[in-house]
Design a protein around this motif. Structure first.
Motif: not given
Length: 162
Positions: A57-70
């Motif tokens: 779940i943390c991996q999913i959250a981290k990827n969502a954050w990366y996506k939002e930052c991009k």
């Protein structure tokens, strides 16, 4: 559906803290928390069990954050209004210094390349054991330890060079 509710009840608060440590923004944290659990709901059948469900779940959250930052073309949240410190009961100067240090760490972290960034984020902010991170990457625990300590050294060097 009951299984999903159990997952949310067990990991929701902890995940909120993890995401908040990435964003430093309550509104963005709420948005990413919702997006993360939406993705968990959609893809729970793809969980392979190679790591703990929290790590996944943390991996999913981290990827969502990366996506939002991009999407927003930034990695570091804007410096918050220093006057918010007045509400905390702490001296304003201490709060400003603390916020500035967090901002500098986030900036340094955004400059790290993979896998250093991921390992550092998952271990420090997600509180995931290095052994689990190693398993996630299909590597040894020694690899995870070395990667983590190199990430710390790189962050320190980046902060000192400012």
């Amino acid at each position: 559906m009951a299984v999903f509710k159990d997952i949310y009840d067990e990991y929701g608060k902890r995940l909120y803290g993890f995401i908040y440590s990435l964003t430093g923004d309550e509104y963005m944290t709420e948005e990413l928390l919702q997006e993360t659990f939406y993705q968990v709901f959609l893809h729970i059948d793809k969980f392979e069990g190679r790591c703990s469900i929290y790590t996944w779940i943390c991996q999913i959250a981290k990827n969502a954050w990366y996506k939002e930052c991009k999407r927003k073309k930034r990695f570091v949240p804007a410096f918050e209004d220093e006057m918010e410190a007045l509400d905390t009961g702490h001296p304003v100067e201490e709060e400003i210094i603390k916020k500035d240090q967090c901002r500098r760490i986030r900036e340094a972290l955004s400059k790290l390349e993979e896998p250093y960034k991921d390992v550092f984020i998952l271990h420090v902010l997600g509180e995931i054991k290095l052994k689990e991170i190693a398993d996630m990457y299909g590597k040894t625990e020694s690899w995870a330890k070395v990667t983590y300590f190199r990430a710390k050294a790189k962050i320190t060097a980046l902060m000192e060079s400012e």
